[in-house]
Design a protein around this motif. Structure first.
Motif, short mmCIF file in Angstrom:
data_model
loop_
_atom_site.label_atom_id
_atom_site.label_comp_id
_atom_site.label_asym_id
_atom_site.label_seq_id
_atom_site.Cartn_x
_atom_site.Cartn_y
_atom_site.Cartn_z
N ASN A 239 0.82 -1.22 0.00
CA ASN A 239 0.00 0.00 0.00
C ASN A 239 0.85 1.27 0.00
O ASN A 239 0.51 2.25 -0.65
CB ASN A 239 -0.92 0.03 1.24
N ASP A 240 1.97 1.23 0.75
CA ASP A 240 2.75 2.47 0.88
C ASP A 240 3.54 2.81 -0.39
O ASP A 240 4.14 3.88 -0.48
CB ASP A 240 3.68 2.42 2.10
N GLU A 271 -9.89 -3.61 3.37
CA GLU A 271 -9.72 -3.35 4.80
C GLU A 271 -8.87 -4.44 5.45
O GLU A 271 -9.09 -5.62 5.22
CB GLU A 271 -11.10 -3.29 5.47
N GLY A 272 -7.86 -4.00 6.19
CA GLY A 272 -6.99 -4.94 6.88
C GLY A 272 -5.86 -5.48 6.04
O GLY A 272 -4.99 -6.20 6.54
#
Length: 297
Positions: A239-240, A271-272
């Motif tokens: 994600n980053d 999510e998560g």
């Protein structure tokens, strides 16, 4: 003289990184000496120049992207405060430096303004440590691209492909034994080229790049099928790092789509989950180039 540890990166690149480590006082002294040295060089160059105004001393700092938000401040308040209190010009780059999670912060002004500016930036960085892992920026060596086709190496000179020495051809043949692609002349329509970089006098092959993407050598690719069958490839990206692939308002991902000719879909964040799924659809050559461009980002 400053008491700081100073490391300068290898010299076969267009730019080099100077890393200064130590107590804050030692860092400020080292920066002061560098800034005054730069001003001395500008003054010396002015004696042979017709320019009437002296350009400012300019330094480009390499800062983890996760700390740039603190440096800019809410609505740009912190960076405005630093500019006003030091008299230095400060610009934080919008994009990350290639293959890294760091951004360039450019400072220009008088040596005294630069030293005060560096002090304030160091204070912000100490108060707001980097979040997550930082992938450091490493300048790439200047290199001439090398293209392989039909078992022969070629270098690009203008609009022509010039045959390259035998040792690179042998390197390519060795690399071909390690790849799943079929060499030219067999039935599979896509085959790889290798971009070869010269590093300190030695040759190194990078990730595979489809030769069809390079349009200035159509004569080297006889008999290639213009419409090979489409396939799909999936990869996951943390994600980053997804932001540097998408780019501001989707500019980078659109660029990758255009350059590769592949369809690229990025799944919504789950999510998560710490990863995002990317689906690439196209010919093997399209997919290979899209993968290469995503990895480069």
């Amino acid at each position: 003289q400053s008491g700081a540890r100073i490391n300068i990166s290898e010299g076969n690149c267009p730019e080099r990184i100077v890393t200064i480590t130590g107590p804050t006082d030692a860092i400020f002294k080292a920066f002061a000496m560098i800034a005054y040295k730069f001003e001395e060089d500008i003054t010396n160059s002015m004696s042979n120049s017709t320019a009437t105004s002296k350009p400012p001393v300019t330094l480009r700092l390499v800062v983890p992207a996760s700390q740039c938000g603190s440096l800019i401040g809410k609505g740009g308040s912190k960076i405005k405060e630093i500019r006003e209190s030091t008299g230095a010009q400060v610009q934080v780059a919008g994009d990350m430096l290639p293959n890294s999670t760091e951004r360039a912060v450019t400072i220009s002004g008088t040596p005294d303004a630069i030293i005060q500016c560096v002090k304030q930036i160091c204070v912000v960085m100490l108060e707001s440590p980097p979040k997550g892992a930082t992938i450091p920026y490493r300048p790439k060596p200047a290199s001439t691209p090398v293209i392989f086709a039909g078992g022969q190496a070629y270098t690009i000179q203008g609009q022509y492909a010039i045959p390259h020495p035998d040792q690179l051809t042998k390197l390519h043949q060795l690399a071909m034994q390690q790849t799943p692609f079929t060499p030219l002349g067999q039935t599979t329509p896509a085959f790889p080229a290798f971009a070869v970089l010269t590093v300190a006098g030695k040759q190194r092959s990078s990730t595979t790049l489809p030769f069809q993407a390079i349009t200035i050598f159509p004569c080297i690719c006889p008999g290639l099928d213009a419409s090979p069958p489409a396939s799909t490839h999936e990869l996951t990206i943390p994600n980053d790092l997804i932001g540097c692939i998408i780019g501001r308002q989707g500019t980078k991902i659109n660029e990758i789509r255009q350059m590769s000719g592949a369809q690229i879909k990025i799944a919504s964040a789950m999510e998560g989950s710490s990863e995002r799924q990317i689906t690439i659809t196209g010919t093997p050559a399209n997919i290979s180039l899209a993968q290469y461009l995503i990895n480069a980002r």
